[in-house]
Design an enzyme around this catalytic site. Structure first.
Site, PDB file in Angstrom:
ATOM      1  N   HIS A 140      -7.125  -6.067  -0.569  1.00 14.10           N
ATOM      2  CA  HIS A 140      -6.049  -5.081  -0.590  1.00 14.10           C
ATOM      3  C   HIS A 140      -4.787  -5.693  -0.010  1.00 14.10           C
ATOM      4  CE1 HIS A 140      -3.994  -1.285  -0.512  1.00 14.10           C
ATOM      5  NE2 HIS A 140      -3.931  -1.256   0.806  1.00 14.10           N
ATOM      6  N   ASP A 189      -8.789  -4.642  -5.998  1.00 13.51           N
ATOM      7  CA  ASP A 189      -8.308  -3.878  -4.845  1.00 13.51           C
ATOM      8  C   ASP A 189      -9.214  -2.668  -4.635  1.00 13.51           C
ATOM      9  OD1 ASP A 189      -6.834  -2.065  -3.146  1.00 13.51           O
ATOM     10  OD2 ASP A 189      -5.020  -3.198  -3.618  1.00 13.51           O
ATOM     11  N   SER A 227       0.841  -1.192   0.000  1.00 10.51           N
ATOM     12  CA  SER A 227       0.000   0.000   0.000  1.00 10.51           C
ATOM     13  C   SER A 227       0.881   1.249   0.000  1.00 10.51           C
ATOM     14  CB  SER A 227      -0.954  -0.059   1.194  1.00 10.51           C
ATOM     15  OG  SER A 227      -1.995   0.877   1.072  1.00 10.51           O
TER      16      SER A 227
END
Length: 516
Positions: A483, A456, A230
């Site tokens: 995610h 995602d 991320s």
């Protein structure tokens, strides 16, 4: 996006970690190419010790206890790299020694910004107990400057105030209406509680990336092996931009597009949440008594009927109450993973019965608030780091962005006229330092690997494609919802390709894919 704290921050991500009793020292000579004036930092030692004293919440303590070989220590870095003889910060670092003969360290960042690398290291050790990665690498994580157990840490409010739900750190994706005095008060309060304005202005990604190079050198690694997820993909990409010659391998999972500015990227992220909401609603429609009805095309309308009344009249929830923003935050927290969809549905069902317990608990779980009411500083660190990274918006631009967000993610729209979408960083004393685009046209970077999930909800697959193109990286596409995936250890296809790359530097073939 935040749970109970959803009023004050935007989409993010995390991990897990723990303790060892023996103390050892890591000695290292400064590398021959140590940047000028930084020898004292590159040549320091870490005094490793048990991690018990590094936990800030009961959740962290429990997770640390599940990684009994983990050891922790502190690393000194300059608060301002332009003034290495000035103030310093101390990063909390954790290490889980390899189960076999290590080929080096695997440095982990779980995202956020604001996620704890100590927590992520423990979590990774737990989720990959017998994996090739834990056999071949010392797992290393650190709390970036301003985060978690690093000192000084960003601190803007007490746990009691966090529980009140009245903290405001962002207007975007919320029904919060700000005044200019609000944004000034935020800066003043954070500066006072964090140790000064100079602390707030030292936490940008470019400085955090420089810290990684100090970590690498002190660990005794000639080159860095890095796994970022991320926001960690931004941190890794900026490190690659600044120190391409020091990269051995870099795996970036759940990628942020380095070519998109703040507005475009945030609208894209909320578009992803709308898609995930619709996927969740379609799943709900297959079940009896779905609170969103049996027609997924009307799910947003049904949701509005249930949740919009909370704008004027919150409902009781646990030991507090649940308003509109907290309800949206709980839903968004659950959209990060398909496994949480049943909890979202249960929470929406509960709202129809006049209670908000489940959605508030989703907020708490996402934020890692413990049962004693202690919060990590994730939301505060995210706010300050974004103030150093993101483009500054005028009130008009902020209002336009909020309108665009509700158009992209209509399930989040409160259905009332809103004003005051001010930038929480509008009184920040320095300009952002990241710059867009970043990490493009890098020369001398070894082959890297980007992993991206097609469904995602917050870092869209298109961003993974673009990051791979920007870095000249290989792309591993993962078909499914969720995610990030690499540190979970739940997908054998991903596990093997990640290990092949990080250990043997063997990239997946072109067009490679896995399924969740």
């Amino acid at each position: 996006m935040s749970p109970r704290l959803q009023k004050r921050w935007a989409p993010a991500m995390l991990g897990t970690l723990v303790i060892l009793a023996a103390m050892t020292a890591c000695t290292t000579a400064p590398p021959a190419d140590t940047p000028s004036g930084l020898t004292q930092f590159y040549s320091q030692q870490i005094a490793w010790e048990a991690c018990k004293g590094y936990a800030n919440t009961a959740i962290e303590s429990a997770v640390f206890a599940q990684a009994p070989t983990m050891e922790c220590g502190r690393l000194e870095v300059p608060l301002d790299y332009q003034d290495p003889d000035g103030k310093t910060a101390h990063l909390a670092v954790a290490r889980v020694p390899a189960r076999g003969q290590p080929i080096g360290s695997l440095v982990i960042n779980p995202g956020g910004p604001g996620g704890s690398g100590l927590f992520a290291t423990a979590a990774t050790a737990m989720s990959l107990p017998a994996a090739r990665l834990t056999e071949s690498f010392d797992l290393v994580g650190f709390d970036p400057r301003g985060v978690g157990s690093s000192e000084p840490a960003i601190d803007c409010f007490t746990d009691a105030v966090a529980d009140s739900g009245d903290i405001i750190l962002s207007t975007q994706g919320t029904a919060v209406q700000w005044t200019e005095q609000n944004t000034k008060d935020i800066l003043d309060q954070c500066a006072e509680r964090s140790g000064g304005v100079d602390v707030l202005t030292s936490v940008g990604t470019r400085d955090a990336a420089r810290d990684i190079d100090v970590v690498r050198a002190v660990l005794g690694d000639e080159q860095l092996t890095f796994l970022g997820q991320s926001y960690g993909t931004r941190l890794g990409a900026v490190y690659a931009e600044q120190f391409p010659q020091n990269v051995r391998a870099m795996l970036l999972d759940g990628a942020i597009d380095p070519t998109q500015g703040t507005v475009e990227r945030r609208v894209g992220a909320y578009t992803g949440f709308q898609r995930s909401f619709e996927q969740m609603a379609a799943f709900c429609a297959t079940q009896a008594d779905c609170p969103l009805g049996d027609d997924p095309t009307r799910a947003t309308e049904k949701f509005h009927q249930i949740v919009r009344p909370l704008y004027e009249k919150p409902v009781p929830a646990l030991n507090s109450d649940l308003g509109f923003d907290e309800a949206i935050g709980g839903v968004v927290a659950g959209l990060y993973t398909e496994a949480a969809w049943p909890r979202i549905i249960a929470g929406i069902t509960q709202l129809r019965q006049g209670r908000g317990d489940e959605l508030l608990q989703l907020n708490y779980d996402f934020s890692l608030r413990d049962a004693e009411g202690r919060w990590p500083n994730f939301a505060e660190a995210l706010y300050a780091i974004n103030c150093m990274d993101e483009e500054r918006l005028s009130e008009e631009e902020g209002s336009a962005l909020r309108t665009s967000i509700f158009e992209a993610a209509p399930f989040m729209d409160p259905g009332v006229a809103l004003t005051g979408a001010r930038d929480g960083c509008e009184h920040w004393p320095v300009e952002p330092t990241l710059g867009y685009p970043y990490a493009t046209g890098i020369e001398g970077l070894p082959p890297t690997l980007v992993v991206s999930i097609t469904g995602d909800p917050t870092t869209p697959h298109a961003g993974g494609i673009q990051l791979a193109e920007s870095l000249g990286a290989a792309l591993l596409t993962v078909e499914g919802e969720g995610h990030t995936i690499v540190m979970a250890g739940t997908n054998q296809c991903v596990n093997e390709m990640a290990a092949d790359y990080l250990i043997d530097l063997e990239l997946p073939p072109e067009g490679a894919s896995c399924e969740l």
